[in-house]
Design a protein around this motif. Structure first.
Motif, PDB file in Angstrom:
ATOM      1  N   SER A   1      83.002   3.600  44.336  1.00 57.19           N
ATOM      2  CA  SER A   1      82.865   2.366  44.706  1.00 57.19           C
ATOM      3  C   SER A   1      84.285   1.725  44.814  1.00 57.19           C
ATOM      4  N   GLU A   2      84.533   1.061  45.835  1.00 54.04           N
ATOM      5  CA  GLU A   2      85.686   0.684  45.898  1.00 54.04           C
ATOM      6  C   GLU A   2      85.712  -0.679  45.490  1.00 54.04           C
ATOM      7  N   THR A   3      84.888  -1.370  44.879  1.00 54.32           N
ATOM      8  CA  THR A   3      84.538  -2.758  44.436  1.00 54.32           C
ATOM      9  C   THR A   3      84.367  -2.682  42.908  1.00 54.32           C
ATOM     10  N   TYR A   4      83.704  -1.694  42.320  1.00 53.45           N
ATOM     11  CA  TYR A   4      83.282  -1.959  41.093  1.00 53.45           C
ATOM     12  C   TYR A   4      83.879  -0.755  40.051  1.00 53.45           C
ATOM     13  N   GLN A   5      84.666  -0.012  40.639  1.00 53.44           N
ATOM     14  CA  GLN A   5      85.172   1.210  40.082  1.00 53.44           C
ATOM     15  C   GLN A   5      86.446   1.105  39.406  1.00 53.44           C
ATOM     16  N   LEU A   6      86.905   1.419  38.342  1.00 54.71           N
ATOM     17  CA  LEU A   6      88.211   1.138  37.726  1.00 54.71           C
ATOM     18  C   LEU A   6      88.699   2.614  37.365  1.00 54.71           C
ATOM     19  N   ASN A   7      90.072   2.656  37.771  1.00 56.60           N
ATOM     20  CA  ASN A   7      90.733   3.905  37.292  1.00 56.60           C
ATOM     21  C   ASN A   7      91.371   3.596  35.830  1.00 56.60           C
ATOM     22  N   SER A   8      91.837   4.595  35.368  1.00 52.29           N
ATOM     23  CA  SER A   8      92.421   4.417  33.900  1.00 52.29           C
ATOM     24  C   SER A   8      93.464   3.391  33.595  1.00 52.29           C
ATOM     25  N   ARG A   9      94.167   3.118  34.705  1.00 51.59           N
ATOM     26  CA  ARG A   9      95.429   2.113  34.733  1.00 51.59           C
ATOM     27  C   ARG A   9      94.829   0.881  35.172  1.00 51.59           C
ATOM     28  N   GLN A  10      93.735   0.579  35.522  1.00 49.88           N
ATOM     29  CA  GLN A  10      93.197  -0.807  35.804  1.00 49.88           C
ATOM     30  C   GLN A  10      92.181  -1.030  34.533  1.00 49.88           C
ATOM     31  N   LEU A  11      91.820  -0.033  33.907  1.00 50.11           N
ATOM     32  CA  LEU A  11      90.805  -0.211  32.724  1.00 50.11           C
ATOM     33  C   LEU A  11      91.312  -1.131  31.604  1.00 50.11           C
ATOM     34  N   PHE A  12      92.464  -1.113  31.435  1.00 51.61           N
ATOM     35  CA  PHE A  12      93.027  -2.322  30.276  1.00 51.61           C
ATOM     36  C   PHE A  12      94.124  -3.271  30.891  1.00 51.61           C
ATOM     37  N   ASN A  13      93.592  -3.562  32.190  1.00 53.90           N
ATOM     38  CA  ASN A  13      94.800  -4.565  32.827  1.00 53.90           C
ATOM     39  C   ASN A  13      93.813  -5.282  33.729  1.00 53.90           C
ATOM     40  N   LEU A  14      92.690  -5.736  33.106  1.00 54.66           N
ATOM     41  CA  LEU A  14      91.871  -6.723  33.865  1.00 54.66           C
ATOM     42  C   LEU A  14      92.197  -8.072  33.837  1.00 54.66           C
ATOM     43  N   GLN A  15      91.953  -8.948  34.781  1.00 53.29           N
ATOM     44  CA  GLN A  15      92.140 -10.358  34.490  1.00 53.29           C
ATOM     45  C   GLN A  15      91.176 -11.344  34.003  1.00 53.29           C
ATOM     46  N   GLN A  16      90.035 -10.793  33.626  1.00 56.02           N
ATOM     47  CA  GLN A  16      89.163 -11.410  33.143  1.00 56.02           C
ATOM     48  C   GLN A  16      88.102 -10.323  32.406  1.00 56.02           C
ATOM     49  N   LEU A  17      87.480 -10.562  31.464  1.00 54.31           N
ATOM     50  CA  LEU A  17      86.717  -9.734  30.570  1.00 54.31           C
ATOM     51  C   LEU A  17      85.280  -9.668  31.577  1.00 54.31           C
ATOM     52  N   PRO A  18      84.824  -8.381  31.687  1.00 52.75           N
ATOM     53  CA  PRO A  18      83.314  -8.077  32.495  1.00 52.75           C
ATOM     54  C   PRO A  18      82.354  -8.486  31.412  1.00 52.75           C
ATOM     55  N   LYS A  19      81.173  -8.913  31.993  1.00 50.93           N
ATOM     56  CA  LYS A  19      79.968  -9.213  31.170  1.00 50.93           C
ATOM     57  C   LYS A  19      79.393  -7.767  30.723  1.00 50.93           C
TER      58      LYS A  19
ATOM     59  N   ALA B 159      75.280   3.695  42.224  1.00 52.03           N
ATOM     60  CA  ALA B 159      74.978   2.947  43.396  1.00 52.03           C
ATOM     61  C   ALA B 159      75.667   1.582  43.319  1.00 52.03           C
ATOM     62  N   GLU B 160      76.005   0.923  44.445  1.00 51.20           N
ATOM     63  CA  GLU B 160      76.213  -0.590  44.262  1.00 51.20           C
ATOM     64  C   GLU B 160      75.050  -1.263  44.580  1.00 51.20           C
ATOM     65  N   ASN B 161      75.027  -2.517  43.788  1.00 53.02           N
ATOM     66  CA  ASN B 161      74.147  -3.502  44.476  1.00 53.02           C
ATOM     67  C   ASN B 161      74.653  -4.736  44.300  1.00 53.02           C
ATOM     68  N   GLU B 162      74.103  -6.041  44.441  1.00 54.38           N
ATOM     69  CA  GLU B 162      74.782  -7.107  44.841  1.00 54.38           C
ATOM     70  C   GLU B 162      75.532  -7.821  43.632  1.00 54.38           C
ATOM     71  N   ASN B 163      75.179  -7.270  42.303  1.00 51.31           N
ATOM     72  CA  ASN B 163      75.784  -7.736  41.081  1.00 51.31           C
ATOM     73  C   ASN B 163      76.658  -6.853  40.584  1.00 51.31           C
ATOM     74  N   GLY B 164      76.722  -5.577  41.031  1.00 50.15           N
ATOM     75  CA  GLY B 164      77.932  -4.554  40.296  1.00 50.15           C
ATOM     76  C   GLY B 164      77.462  -3.280  40.949  1.00 50.15           C
ATOM     77  N   VAL B 165      77.151  -2.361  39.860  1.00 46.14           N
ATOM     78  CA  VAL B 165      76.671  -1.035  39.979  1.00 46.14           C
ATOM     79  C   VAL B 165      75.525  -0.817  39.124  1.00 46.14           C
ATOM     80  N   GLU B 166      74.762   0.284  39.819  1.00 48.22           N
ATOM     81  CA  GLU B 166      73.466   0.741  38.827  1.00 48.22           C
ATOM     82  C   GLU B 166      73.789   2.207  38.770  1.00 48.22           C
ATOM     83  N   CYS B 167      73.651   2.758  37.278  1.00 44.79           N
ATOM     84  CA  CYS B 167      73.671   4.044  37.060  1.00 44.79           C
ATOM     85  C   CYS B 167      72.379   4.676  36.441  1.00 44.79           C
ATOM     86  N   SER B 168      71.885   5.722  37.419  1.00 47.55           N
ATOM     87  CA  SER B 168      70.825   6.418  36.673  1.00 47.55           C
ATOM     88  C   SER B 168      71.172   7.846  36.427  1.00 47.55           C
ATOM     89  N   PHE B 169      70.476   8.384  35.439  1.00 51.83           N
ATOM     90  CA  PHE B 169      70.698   9.761  34.837  1.00 51.83           C
ATOM     91  C   PHE B 169      69.417  10.403  34.249  1.00 51.83           C
TER      92      PHE B 169
END
Length: 476
Positions: A157-175, A241-251
């Motif tokens: 996902s281009e919108t909701y996926q973080l890499n290791s260098r982004q993970l601890f450098n966000l601008q706000q806390l995710p829910k 898979a992306e949805n309107e609010n973020g991402v869905e993960c199934s397994f």
């Protein structure tokens, strides 16, 4: 592009200003070499500017959230318990800036010339350094390559996926946050974000696993459950898979049930490759492996006699601890000093809550290697300092070879573990036996006593641990 007419002359050139690179540069300068350090971005490298320091600063901030209850228990009163992310960001930038300035000052104090730009080899003794429209040529006698590694991952996902260098450098806390993997990055993020109020789900695929001793892993899983970190292990067929609010993960879970969860963001453990792009290796024939890591011996020598490599560019494990030691040793080797590397007793630390520190063999590894072992454990719940400081979670475990009584490994989870593991590192390097760790006196009250009690438990003589039924006291 402007090309200088006269090339600089340097004895040693170091490419990359991360922990391995600047350490090598300083050590070579201490030994009298005229050193040029080349960095493409900021001194301190990814570790200081994007990785180790920002992530551990975030973990430190999150850790304080778990202290509110204990502070109130001992008498402190707070009207507001709210984490201001903007204030934290300023604090993080201040810490990173101060440390970077410290590295710059050390280079200056050691008379190391620092040049910013992209370096590429023209020949075995000549480098070109490009910075914008400026291009400079440097002739050198020896070079140390410390350009590090970079993460590579499948983009889900281009919108909701973080890499290791982004993970601890966000601008706000995710829910909500989904973490897929089992390495230290995943674990540190899980505990830190959960402490600050994010709903965290950790997913570990069936072919993955923790590398900890079984007692440490058992306690780690208990701590995740205690902190309400949702944890799925042994899963398969992970789909995102992306949805309107973020991402869905199934397994498919261990119970062979299809499970669906959603989150605002997710991070998936990455693979790494060496940073060798545009270094001009094709001109020299420097040997690299399939992951683009430089192949070198245990003293940092490449297949080109005057070229050395240190740090992540030499492959995993990707620890700053390893890079720093490589930098020192390699600098000493190229300066003609007798020096060597041995990572048998290199510690691994994970800044979870509570932290994990481990060194040497696990019980499983020792038995698989053919050792007859004796183990000792001590839960910190019985330690006086841990009790009154509110840090009762965790344990210490030691593995002793039965025949020689020498220490094979020490593993800890609990407050203070990261500092205490140095006792095991030094003991292992000195081929310490159980009596070497039992004979000395230990400060009281202190967390150090946990090591003594675990060692005494190998003999069945731990004072602050109830004896197991049927366990005999060993008289050695």
């Amino acid at each position: 592009m402007v090309v200088g007419e006269i090339a600089q002359e340097k004895e040693v050139v170091v490419i990359g200003g991360g922990p391995g690179g600047y350490t090598a540069a300083i050590r070579a300068a201490q030994l009298g070499k005229d050193v040029l350090l080349i960095e493409q971005n900021h001194l301190g490298g990814v570790c200081l500017n994007e990785g180790c320091i920002p992530s551990k600063t975030f973990v430190h901030a999150a850790k304080q959230a778990n202290r509110w209850g204990h502070l109130q228990e001992i008498g402190y009163q707070f009207e507001v318990n709210h984490f201001q992310f903007e204030t934290y960001q300023s604090y993080k930038e201040k810490i990173v800036g101060q440390l970077r300035s410290g590295v710059e000052a050390l280079c200056k104090a050691n008379k190391i010339e620092v040049m910013y730009g992209h370096a590429s080899f023209i020949s075995e003794n000549k480098l070109g350094i490009e910075n914008g429209h400026h291009f400079e040529v440097v002739n050198f006698e020896q070079a140390i390559i410390a350009t590090g590694a970079k993460p590579v991952y499948t983009l889900e996902s281009e919108t909701y996926q973080l890499n290791s260098r982004q993970l601890f450098n966000l601008q706000q806390l995710p829910k909500e946050l989904i973490l897929i993997g089992s390495n230290y990055i995943v674990l540190e993020a899980a505990f830190a974000y959960k402490a600050l109020g994010t709903k965290v789900t950790l997913i570990m695929e069936e072919h993955k696993g923790f590398s900890f001793d079984q007692e440490i892993e058992k306690e780690l899983r208990r701590q995740m459950k205690k902190r309400n970190i949702t944890f799925y292990s042994g899963v398969k067929n992970v789909e995102l898979a992306e949805n309107e609010n973020g991402v869905e993960c199934s397994f498919v879970s261990e119970k062979n049930e299809r499970t669906l969860i959603s989150a605002e963001l997710f991070y998936k453990e990455e693979e790494y490759v060496g940073n060798i792009e545009e270094l001009g290796f094709e001109r020299l024939g420097v040997s690299v492996d399939q992951q683009q890591f430089i192949i070198c011996d245990d003293q940092g020598r490449t297949n080109i006699p005057n070229l050395f490599a240190v740090g992540d560019i030499t492959g995993g494990p990707f620890f700053a601890t390893k890079a720093i030691k490589q930098g020192k040793v390699t600098a000493e080797i190229l300066c003609g000093k007798p020096s060597e590397l041995d990572f048998t007793w290199m510690p691994e630390v994970i800044h979870t809550q509570p932290p994990i520190a481990t060194v040497g063999m696990t019980e499983e590894a020792a038995r698989s290697a053919g050792y007859s072992v004796i183990t000792g454990t001590y839960p910190l719940l019985g330690n006086g300092y841990a009790m009154f400081s509110g840090n009762r979670d965790g344990l210490v475990k030691v593995i002793i070879e039965k025949e020689s009584q020498r220490l094979l490994g020490m593993h800890m989870i609990g407050e203070g573990a990261i500092e205490l593991i140095s006792t095991a590192v030094i003991s292992g390097e000195m081929v310490a036996r159980d009596e070497d760790l039992i004979f000395p006196t230990y400060a009281h009250p202190s967390l150090n006593e946990g090591i003594l009690e675990a060692m005494e438990d190998t003999l069945g003589i731990a004072i602050h641990k109830a004896p197991k039924k049927g366990k005999k006291v060993l008289n050695r």
